[in-house]
Design a protein around this motif. Structure first.
Motif, PDB file in Angstrom:
ATOM      1  N   VAL A  86       0.858  -1.184   0.000  1.00 21.73           N
ATOM      2  CA  VAL A  86       0.000   0.000   0.000  1.00 21.73           C
ATOM      3  C   VAL A  86       0.894   1.234   0.000  1.00 21.73           C
ATOM      4  O   VAL A  86       1.858   1.317   0.785  1.00 21.73           O
ATOM      5  CB  VAL A  86      -0.928  -0.004   1.233  1.00 21.73           C
ATOM      6  CG1 VAL A  86      -1.788   1.255   1.255  1.00 21.73           C
ATOM      7  CG2 VAL A  86      -1.812  -1.249   1.225  1.00 21.73           C
ATOM      8  N   THR A  87       0.553   2.191  -0.849  1.00 24.52           N
ATOM      9  CA  THR A  87       1.320   3.438  -0.952  1.00 24.52           C
ATOM     10  C   THR A  87       0.426   4.598  -0.554  1.00 24.52           C
ATOM     11  O   THR A  87      -0.641   4.810  -1.149  1.00 24.52           O
ATOM     12  CB  THR A  87       1.839   3.650  -2.386  1.00 24.52           C
ATOM     13  OG1 THR A  87       2.654   2.538  -2.760  1.00 24.52           O
ATOM     14  CG2 THR A  87       2.658   4.922  -2.485  1.00 24.52           C
ATOM     15  N   VAL A  88       0.857   5.334   0.465  1.00 22.24           N
ATOM     16  CA  VAL A  88       0.138   6.521   0.949  1.00 22.24           C
ATOM     17  C   VAL A  88       1.057   7.711   0.726  1.00 22.24           C
ATOM     18  O   VAL A  88       2.078   7.867   1.419  1.00 22.24           O
ATOM     19  CB  VAL A  88      -0.249   6.393   2.425  1.00 22.24           C
ATOM     20  CG1 VAL A  88      -1.029   7.618   2.874  1.00 22.24           C
ATOM     21  CG2 VAL A  88      -1.057   5.120   2.654  1.00 22.24           C
ATOM     22  N   GLY A  89       0.714   8.542  -0.235  1.00 15.51           N
ATOM     23  CA  GLY A  89       1.573   9.661  -0.580  1.00 15.51           C
ATOM     24  C   GLY A  89       2.872   9.164  -1.190  1.00 15.51           C
ATOM     25  O   GLY A  89       2.877   8.459  -2.207  1.00 15.51           O
ATOM     26  N   THR A  91       5.008   7.351   0.729  1.00 10.38           N
ATOM     27  CA  THR A  91       5.445   6.275   1.615  1.00 10.38           C
ATOM     28  C   THR A  91       4.831   4.958   1.166  1.00 10.38           C
ATOM     29  O   THR A  91       3.605   4.864   1.004  1.00 10.38           O
ATOM     30  CB  THR A  91       5.023   6.564   3.072  1.00 10.38           C
ATOM     31  OG1 THR A  91       5.561   7.836   3.466  1.00 10.38           O
ATOM     32  CG2 THR A  91       5.531   5.478   3.992  1.00 10.38           C
ATOM     33  N   THR A  92       5.677   3.967   0.963  1.00  9.94           N
ATOM     34  CA  THR A  92       5.237   2.630   0.555  1.00  9.94           C
ATOM     35  C   THR A  92       5.396   1.685   1.739  1.00  9.94           C
ATOM     36  O   THR A  92       6.474   1.588   2.327  1.00  9.94           O
ATOM     37  CB  THR A  92       6.053   2.112  -0.632  1.00  9.94           C
ATOM     38  OG1 THR A  92       5.889   3.006  -1.731  1.00  9.94           O
ATOM     39  CG2 THR A  92       5.588   0.728  -1.054  1.00  9.94           C
ATOM     40  N   LEU A  93       4.311   0.996   2.057  1.00  9.41           N
ATOM     41  CA  LEU A  93       4.319   0.045   3.160  1.00  9.41           C
ATOM     42  C   LEU A  93       4.172  -1.353   2.573  1.00  9.41           C
ATOM     43  O   LEU A  93       3.081  -1.773   2.179  1.00  9.41           O
ATOM     44  CB  LEU A  93       3.177   0.338   4.143  1.00  9.41           C
ATOM     45  CG  LEU A  93       3.127  -0.541   5.395  1.00  9.41           C
ATOM     46  CD1 LEU A  93       4.401  -0.392   6.206  1.00  9.41           C
ATOM     47  CD2 LEU A  93       1.907  -0.208   6.241  1.00  9.41           C
ATOM     48  N   GLY A  94       5.317  -2.063   2.489  1.00 16.09           N
ATOM     49  CA  GLY A  94       5.317  -3.429   1.977  1.00 16.09           C
ATOM     50  C   GLY A  94       5.581  -4.473   3.046  1.00 16.09           C
ATOM     51  O   GLY A  94       5.296  -5.657   2.836  1.00 16.09           O
ATOM     52  N   LEU A  95       6.118  -4.043   4.187  1.00 22.16           N
ATOM     53  CA  LEU A  95       6.334  -4.950   5.307  1.00 22.16           C
ATOM     54  C   LEU A  95       5.054  -4.989   6.132  1.00 22.16           C
ATOM     55  O   LEU A  95       4.813  -4.138   6.997  1.00 22.16           O
ATOM     56  CB  LEU A  95       7.516  -4.476   6.160  1.00 22.16           C
ATOM     57  CG  LEU A  95       7.867  -5.343   7.372  1.00 22.16           C
ATOM     58  CD1 LEU A  95       8.279  -6.743   6.954  1.00 22.16           C
ATOM     59  CD2 LEU A  95       8.970  -4.683   8.197  1.00 22.16           C
ATOM     60  N   LEU A  96       4.214  -5.965   5.855  1.00 25.29           N
ATOM     61  CA  LEU A  96       2.887  -6.046   6.441  1.00 25.29           C
ATOM     62  C   LEU A  96       2.819  -7.198   7.442  1.00 25.29           C
ATOM     63  O   LEU A  96       3.519  -8.197   7.287  1.00 25.29           O
ATOM     64  CB  LEU A  96       1.843  -6.247   5.339  1.00 25.29           C
ATOM     65  CG  LEU A  96       1.821  -5.116   4.302  1.00 25.29           C
ATOM     66  CD1 LEU A  96       1.005  -5.520   3.090  1.00 25.29           C
ATOM     67  CD2 LEU A  96       1.267  -3.841   4.918  1.00 25.29           C
ATOM     68  N   PRO A  97       1.989  -7.075   8.479  1.00 25.34           N
ATOM     69  CA  PRO A  97       1.926  -8.139   9.494  1.00 25.34           C
ATOM     70  C   PRO A  97       1.364  -9.432   8.916  1.00 25.34           C
ATOM     71  O   PRO A  97       0.489  -9.426   8.043  1.00 25.34           O
ATOM     72  CB  PRO A  97       1.013  -7.541  10.571  1.00 25.34           C
ATOM     73  CG  PRO A  97       0.225  -6.491   9.867  1.00 25.34           C
ATOM     74  CD  PRO A  97       1.119  -5.940   8.806  1.00 25.34           C
ATOM     75  N   LEU A  98       1.827 -10.554   9.441  1.00 26.98           N
ATOM     76  CA  LEU A  98       1.421 -11.867   8.954  1.00 26.98           C
ATOM     77  C   LEU A  98       0.200 -12.425   9.670  1.00 26.98           C
ATOM     78  O   LEU A  98      -0.419 -13.368   9.163  1.00 26.98           O
ATOM     79  CB  LEU A  98       2.582 -12.866   9.104  1.00 26.98           C
ATOM     80  CG  LEU A  98       3.766 -12.678   8.165  1.00 26.98           C
ATOM     81  CD1 LEU A  98       4.853 -13.694   8.481  1.00 26.98           C
ATOM     82  CD2 LEU A  98       3.337 -12.809   6.717  1.00 26.98           C
ATOM     83  N   GLN A 361       9.155  -3.367   2.102  1.00 25.43           N
ATOM     84  CA  GLN A 361       9.547  -1.970   2.241  1.00 25.43           C
ATOM     85  C   GLN A 361       8.830  -1.360   3.435  1.00 25.43           C
ATOM     86  O   GLN A 361       7.607  -1.505   3.580  1.00 25.43           O
ATOM     87  CB  GLN A 361       9.194  -1.200   0.963  1.00 25.43           C
ATOM     88  CG  GLN A 361       9.865   0.149   0.842  1.00 25.43           C
ATOM     89  CD  GLN A 361      11.323   0.049   0.438  1.00 25.43           C
ATOM     90  OE1 GLN A 361      11.764  -1.009  -0.014  1.00 25.43           O
ATOM     91  NE2 GLN A 361      12.064   1.130   0.583  1.00 25.43           N
ATOM     92  N   LEU A 362       9.583  -0.682   4.280  1.00 25.22           N
ATOM     93  CA  LEU A 362       9.025  -0.078   5.484  1.00 25.22           C
ATOM     94  C   LEU A 362       9.243   1.426   5.446  1.00 25.22           C
ATOM     95  O   LEU A 362      10.108   1.982   6.136  1.00 25.22           O
ATOM     96  CB  LEU A 362       9.648  -0.682   6.742  1.00 25.22           C
ATOM     97  CG  LEU A 362       9.043  -0.233   8.082  1.00 25.22           C
ATOM     98  CD1 LEU A 362       7.568  -0.592   8.157  1.00 25.22           C
ATOM     99  CD2 LEU A 362       9.805  -0.859   9.236  1.00 25.22           C
TER     100      LEU A 362
END
Length: 494
Positions: A86-89, A91-98, A361-362
């Motif tokens: 997920v990309t917000v602005g 910032t890319t959040l690719g390290l997501l909880p399992l 990606q964090l």
């Protein structure tokens, strides 16, 4: 012939007389199977969407966020629960909880396994796999459309649709395959045109145990490291403003706990964990800025201690244990090395897949996760070498304990073996170390004589029932008289 004596024909349903494969070879499933397929496609998707809506609304209400951003946040959270970046602005959040991913896939696999028929045909299994994928596939398209509409209100960026669809299909196809094999493994194996060697099954079972042992040891190491760094807890929670932030940080850390365990398992294998420009390994620690999150408290700050490389013995010992089990539990001496190699290979594949899912990606930190190029080689080396060492150890120094190998005894097998003699005791077991001429107090000797003619049989005196006196020497002649039954009359047990 009268109608009374005419044979009664049993009415058999028409479908029962047709082979299963011929009955299923049509484009539309039967009505009962169609209802099951509808539940498989709809129920897990609706449940995961409902849970996502509830969590997002609770977070937004407790944090005071405007609810106009709720549709986009719900769509992005549903995709994030399936490991879609997920990309917000900027910032890319690719390290997501399992944890959310594991719960969603577990429920989908459970629903698929419950819908597997007793004797499934190949087309039925294909329908089940398609139904498992259909629901999440449609919901992915809906979430992408919602995120596109919310782009004017929030700074959300729509993910790559081909990549999201391909990932969703791959994720749920793997879930359906695991569920079907767990429920109807024999049927699936029968569909394989090539007969699998006998060492594949024990190797796969050993691989499952090996993965669980590696993750268990990693969990223990993470807990020990957390206890050794308890002094950091106050500094981490000092960034929280109020009880809501404390609860949010704690819950988020629990959701990321499987990611920490998988990263620790990679660290035990020797692969360094990347934190952007920094890294943490058993031989070197390079400092890097980490987010203030309780889940990252076990990360050592360095420098690397001299005893840390000793932790490499953990995967080696787990490999040795798997080799010992395979060496003791198989009769196929030629196939045992292949079973050991299969166990090491499948364990490496499963742990590498978990490492891929636990990395990403964090935001501004950068890439977080193990070195995915070095990790498979290290895992295969430690588990493979340890497995072969354990197999050789079991063959040379340990006795074989094959389950069920001595559950029954064959007289021909022990025909020429003087170390085993049959003892007709109550348990009917073979007594090691005894000869056929020896007997203990609990055994009973029986003398038998073969009689060719029934007239030559010795006379036996029988005592009267209920009598306490010994039988008399006189011979009692007993004649059995059958009662005359009506001819053709029925005989009942009453």
């Amino acid at each position: 012939m009268s109608s009374r004596n005419a044979p009664v024909r049993e009415r058999v349903p028409r479908e029962a007389t047709v082979p299963l494969g011929a009955r299923i070879n049509k484009l539309s499933p039967p009505p009962d199977l169609a209802r099951s397929l509808l539940l498989v496609a709809v129920r897990p998707t609706l449940l995961s969407l409902t849970a996502t809506i509830a969590v997002v609304l609770v977070v937004m209400l407790t944090s005071g966020t405007d609810l106009t951003n709720a549709p986009g946040a719900i769509a992005a959270s549903w995709l994030a629960a399936h490991q879609v970046s997920v990309t917000v602005g900027a910032t890319t959040l690719g390290l997501l909880p399992l944890v959310p991913t594991a719960l969603v896939l577990w429920f989908a696999g459970r629903e698929c396994a419950r819908a597997v028929p007793e004797r499934p045909a190949p087309i039925e299994l294909a329908w089940l796999a398609g139904a498992t994928v259909a629901g999440p596939f449609v919901m992915t398209a809906v979430c992408a459309a919602v995120m596109g509409d919310a782009a004017g209100v929030t700074a959300l960026e729509v993910p790559s649709l081909p990549r999201a669809f391909a990932w969703m299909v791959l994720l749920y196809l793997a879930t359906a395959a695991v569920a079907i094999v767990a429920r109807a493994g024999e049927t699936v194996c029968a569909l394989i045109p090539v007969e699998l060697p006998e060492w594949v099954a024990p190797g796969a079972r050993a691989a499952r145990r090996t993965v669980l042992r590696v993750l268990g040891c990693a969990l223990i190491a993470a807990v020990v490291s957390f206890c050794l760094h308890l002094s950091r807890v106050g500094g981490v929670y000092s960034h929280a403003h109020g009880i809501a932030d404390v609860l949010g940080m704690t819950v988020l850390s629990l959701l990321y706990l499987p990611n920490v365990v998988v990263a620790t398992a990679s660290l035990l294998a020797g692969s360094p964990i990347q934190f952007g420009v920094g890294s943490v390994g058993l031989f070197d620690v390079t400092g890097a800025g980490l987010p203030a999150l309780p889940a990252l408290i076990p990360v050592p700050a360095g420098p690397a201690q001299a005893w840390w490389p000793v932790l490499l013995l953990v995967p080696v010992a787990i490999g040795v244990l798997a080799g010992v089990e395979l060496g003791r539990s198989t009769d196929d001496r030629a196939g045992a090395p292949w079973a050991t190699l299969t166990s090491a290979g499948l364990s490496t594949v499963m742990l590498t897949v978990l490492a891929v899912l636990a990395s990403g990606q964090l935001g501004a930190v950068g890439w977080v996760g193990p070195d995915l190029l070095v990790l498979p080689a290290l895992l295969m080396s430690w588990l493979g070498l340890g497995g072969f060492a354990g197999m050789v150890l079991a063959r040379r120094f340990l006795t074989r304990t094959t389950p069920g190998a001595y559950d029954f005894y064959d007289d021909e097998y022990y025909e020429d073996d003087d170390d085993y003699a049959y003892s007709p005791s109550a348990t009917s077991e073979y007594t090691p170390g005894a000869t056929s001429n020896e007997s203990d107090d609990t055994s009973t000797e029986l003398d038998a004589e073969l009689i060719d003619d029934i007239n030559d049989a010795p006379e036996v005196s029988v005592a009267a029932p209920g009598s306490t006196s010994p039988p008399a020497d006189d011979i009692v002649d007993v004649e059995v008289v059958e009662a005359d039954l009506p001819e053709g009359g029925p005989v009942t047990g009453r």
